[in-house]
Design an enzyme around this catalytic site. Structure first.
Site, PDB file in Angstrom:
ATOM      1  N   ASP A 136       0.802  -1.221   0.000  1.00 44.48           N
ATOM      2  CA  ASP A 136       0.000   0.000   0.000  1.00 44.48           C
ATOM      3  C   ASP A 136       0.839   1.276   0.000  1.00 44.48           C
ATOM      4  O   ASP A 136       0.358   2.323   0.402  1.00 44.48           O
ATOM      5  CB  ASP A 136      -0.942  -0.020   1.221  1.00 44.48           C
ATOM      6  CG  ASP A 136      -2.031   1.050   1.138  1.00 44.48           C
ATOM      7  OD1 ASP A 136      -2.438   1.384   0.021  1.00 44.48           O
ATOM      8  OD2 ASP A 136      -2.450   1.559   2.190  1.00 44.48           O
ATOM      9  N   CYS A 190     -21.743 -10.724  -3.596  1.00 44.41           N
ATOM     10  CA  CYS A 190     -22.567  -9.786  -2.822  1.00 44.41           C
ATOM     11  C   CYS A 190     -24.062 -10.091  -2.944  1.00 44.41           C
ATOM     12  O   CYS A 190     -24.845  -9.633  -2.106  1.00 44.41           O
ATOM     13  CB  CYS A 190     -22.307  -8.352  -3.283  1.00 44.41           C
ATOM     14  SG  CYS A 190     -20.664  -7.736  -2.865  1.00 44.41           S
ATOM     15  N   CYS A 193     -27.375  -7.914  -1.695  1.00 39.66           N
ATOM     16  CA  CYS A 193     -27.098  -7.109  -0.502  1.00 39.66           C
ATOM     17  C   CYS A 193     -26.531  -5.743  -0.890  1.00 39.66           C
ATOM     18  O   CYS A 193     -25.612  -5.645  -1.700  1.00 39.66           O
ATOM     19  CB  CYS A 193     -26.111  -7.836   0.413  1.00 39.66           C
ATOM     20  SG  CYS A 193     -25.659  -6.908   1.886  1.00 39.66           S
ATOM     21  N   CYS A 196     -23.881  -2.056   2.722  1.00 36.72           N
ATOM     22  CA  CYS A 196     -22.734  -1.150   2.814  1.00 36.72           C
ATOM     23  C   CYS A 196     -23.036   0.201   2.175  1.00 36.72           C
ATOM     24  O   CYS A 196     -22.523   1.234   2.620  1.00 36.72           O
ATOM     25  CB  CYS A 196     -21.503  -1.784   2.170  1.00 36.72           C
ATOM     26  SG  CYS A 196     -21.702  -2.245   0.439  1.00 36.72           S
ATOM     27  N   CYS A 200     -23.754   4.249   4.673  1.00 38.65           N
ATOM     28  CA  CYS A 200     -22.766   5.320   4.562  1.00 38.65           C
ATOM     29  C   CYS A 200     -23.351   6.648   5.045  1.00 38.65           C
ATOM     30  O   CYS A 200     -24.361   7.116   4.492  1.00 38.65           O
ATOM     31  CB  CYS A 200     -22.289   5.460   3.123  1.00 38.65           C
ATOM     32  SG  CYS A 200     -21.060   6.781   2.925  1.00 38.65           S
ATOM     33  N   CYS A 216     -16.257  10.622   1.305  1.00 36.29           N
ATOM     34  CA  CYS A 216     -15.973   9.517   2.224  1.00 36.29           C
ATOM     35  C   CYS A 216     -15.343  10.052   3.514  1.00 36.29           C
ATOM     36  O   CYS A 216     -14.404  10.848   3.473  1.00 36.29           O
ATOM     37  CB  CYS A 216     -15.028   8.521   1.547  1.00 36.29           C
ATOM     38  SG  CYS A 216     -14.500   7.165   2.616  1.00 36.29           S
ATOM     39  N   CYS A 243     -13.550   5.604   8.971  1.00 41.51           N
ATOM     40  CA  CYS A 243     -14.937   5.174   9.177  1.00 41.51           C
ATOM     41  C   CYS A 243     -15.026   3.696   8.828  1.00 41.51           C
ATOM     42  O   CYS A 243     -14.530   3.262   7.794  1.00 41.51           O
ATOM     43  CB  CYS A 243     -15.882   5.985   8.288  1.00 41.51           C
ATOM     44  SG  CYS A 243     -17.624   5.515   8.422  1.00 41.51           S
ATOM     45  N   CYS A 246     -19.210   0.878   6.485  1.00 42.96           N
ATOM     46  CA  CYS A 246     -19.491   0.027   5.328  1.00 42.96           C
ATOM     47  C   CYS A 246     -18.831  -1.340   5.470  1.00 42.96           C
ATOM     48  O   CYS A 246     -19.334  -2.347   4.955  1.00 42.96           O
ATOM     49  CB  CYS A 246     -19.089   0.702   4.024  1.00 42.96           C
ATOM     50  SG  CYS A 246     -17.323   1.041   3.854  1.00 42.96           S
ATOM     51  N   CYS A 250     -21.014  -5.625   6.583  1.00 45.09           N
ATOM     52  CA  CYS A 250     -20.921  -6.696   5.581  1.00 45.09           C
ATOM     53  C   CYS A 250     -21.245  -8.051   6.213  1.00 45.09           C
ATOM     54  O   CYS A 250     -20.597  -8.471   7.181  1.00 45.09           O
ATOM     55  CB  CYS A 250     -19.517  -6.738   4.984  1.00 45.09           C
ATOM     56  SG  CYS A 250     -19.296  -8.041   3.755  1.00 45.09           S
TER      57      CYS A 250
END
Length: 388
Positions: A136, A190, A193, A196, A200, A216, A243, A246, A250
């Site tokens: 990352d 998913c 669903c 998420c 938000c 965001c 945050c 989301c 899940c």
């Protein structure tokens, strides 16, 4: 002498798990990279906000080989950091801070990089080839790479989801000149669903599988350097760094079965610290509290800005003293956030008196904060954040 009949992939996977990784998958780098087109659309729409480095390095992100032309395979690795409880519980007490789960422990970049380097040192003498490790910090699109390797899929919230680890895991990658047998890519699971997207607080998802980072809370509290736009401040609640909403909703999280001792541990002091205590941090005490933490990278001023917005959202007039004490802070972004917090907490007459007292404010952004009509001037009722 015993000769191993295990494949290189089996041996590498076994060593990765022994080093503390929770998943290990492989992919080749032969095919086209559709993620590059999605990134270009994201940048062209301006959804990256102030993260100009994303546009500056877009050419290097278009394909893993754009970074290293000799690479033939990728080893994708994951480390679980799932919380023991629902992190949204921290939202129920608006006088305490909600810090994103991933930032409650030591900086994952350093933790994972050391494991990646250990795996690379083990790998090269046995199988040869060249390697480069990533976690990352380089222009490598790791989530699409992980999806190709079968480590998970990008859910409607654009984060990676795993059938084994849910939404709570860090990624690291090793690119290599070795030709390793690829694992099958992962499909999207998913279903219908959309929890998420619905949870938000700032409606940051313009459509399923799309994110507008400018809305965001993770971007606003971490990447954005100046004042957070007024339209989002109330929605922050007591979220002062990132945050988790989301991720936390899940349903795949309930399938994350990893031994507790293998998780990256959170620090007790960062689980739900007091807003009043955080507001009192100077630069030295901020650095001490967040030593080796990813929170440290945003600096004390931006962090206190976030704390003050949370104080303004608390509905607790007892916290007004902590905000008032920062009206003369050297950092304009802190002073401006303190003004906004007090506009939410003080009676109109008291706030108007403070405005007169600070009419010589030199910074234009802070003067603009003083110039706004406070919610109480407008007769608005200040409600504390709702429980999750």
């Amino acid at each position: 002498m015993t000769i191993s009949t295990s494949s290189p992939e089996d041996l590498i996977r076994a060593e990765a798990l022994a080093l503390g990784f929770d998943l290990c998958r492989f992919t080749d780098l032969d095919d086209a990279w559709p993620a590059a087109a999605r990134l270009a659309e994201f940048i062209d729409a301006g959804r990256h906000g102030e993260m100009t480095w994303m546009a500056d390095t877009a050419a290097r992100r278009r394909h893993p080989r754009a970074m290293w032309g000799d690479a033939k395979s990728a080893i994708v690795l994951g480390v679980n950091y799932g919380p023991d409880t629902d992190p949204r519980a921290a939202l129920a007490d608006p006088t305490r801070a909600a810090i994103s789960v991933y930032a409650q422990g030591d900086d994952y970049h350093e933790l994972i990089k050391s494991r990646l380097k250990a795996l690379a040192r083990w790998l090269q003498p046995r199988f040869g080839g060249e390697v480069k490790v990533f976690v990352d910090t380089a222009p490598l699109l790791e989530k699409p790479l992980a999806e190709r390797a079968g480590a998970g899929w990008q859910g409607r919230h654009t984060n990676l989801v795993s059938r084994e680890l849910g939404s709570w895991f860090f990624l690291g990658s090793i690119l290599t000149t070795l030709e390793l047998r690829p694992d099958p890519p992962e499909a999207v699971h998913c279903g219908s669903c959309s929890a998420c997207l619905q949870v938000c607080p700032t409606e940051a998802f313009p459509a399923p599988f799309q994110l507008d980072a400018r809305r965001c809370i993770s971007y606003l509290t971490i990447e954005l350097k100046g004042p957070i736009p007024t339209e989002f401040r109330a929605a922050l609640g007591n979220r002062i760094y990132g945050c988790d909403d989301c991720l936390a909703v899940c349903p795949w999280n309930k399938f994350a079965q990893v031994a507790k001792e293998q998780k990256l541990a959170a620090r007790e002091a960062l689980r739900a610290p007091s807003l009043a205590e955080l507001a009192a941090l100077d630069d030295a005490s901020f650095r001490s509290l967040f030593s080796k933490s990813p929170v440290k990278r945003i600096g004390r001023d931006r962090f206190i800005r976030n704390v003050l917005y949370a104080i303004g959202n608390s509905g607790d007039r007892a916290l007004a003293g902590a905000a008032r004490g920062l009206l003369l802070d050297p950092a304009p972004v802190v002073r401006g956030a303190a003004v906004w917090a007090l506009s939410r907490l003080l009676p109109a007459e008291a706030f108007a008196a403070l405005r007169v007292e600070h009419q010589a404010e030199p910074d234009p952004d802070v003067r603009a904060e003083w110039g706004r009509e406070s919610p109480r001037d407008l007769g608005a009722k200040i409600e504390p954040p709702a429980s999750p």
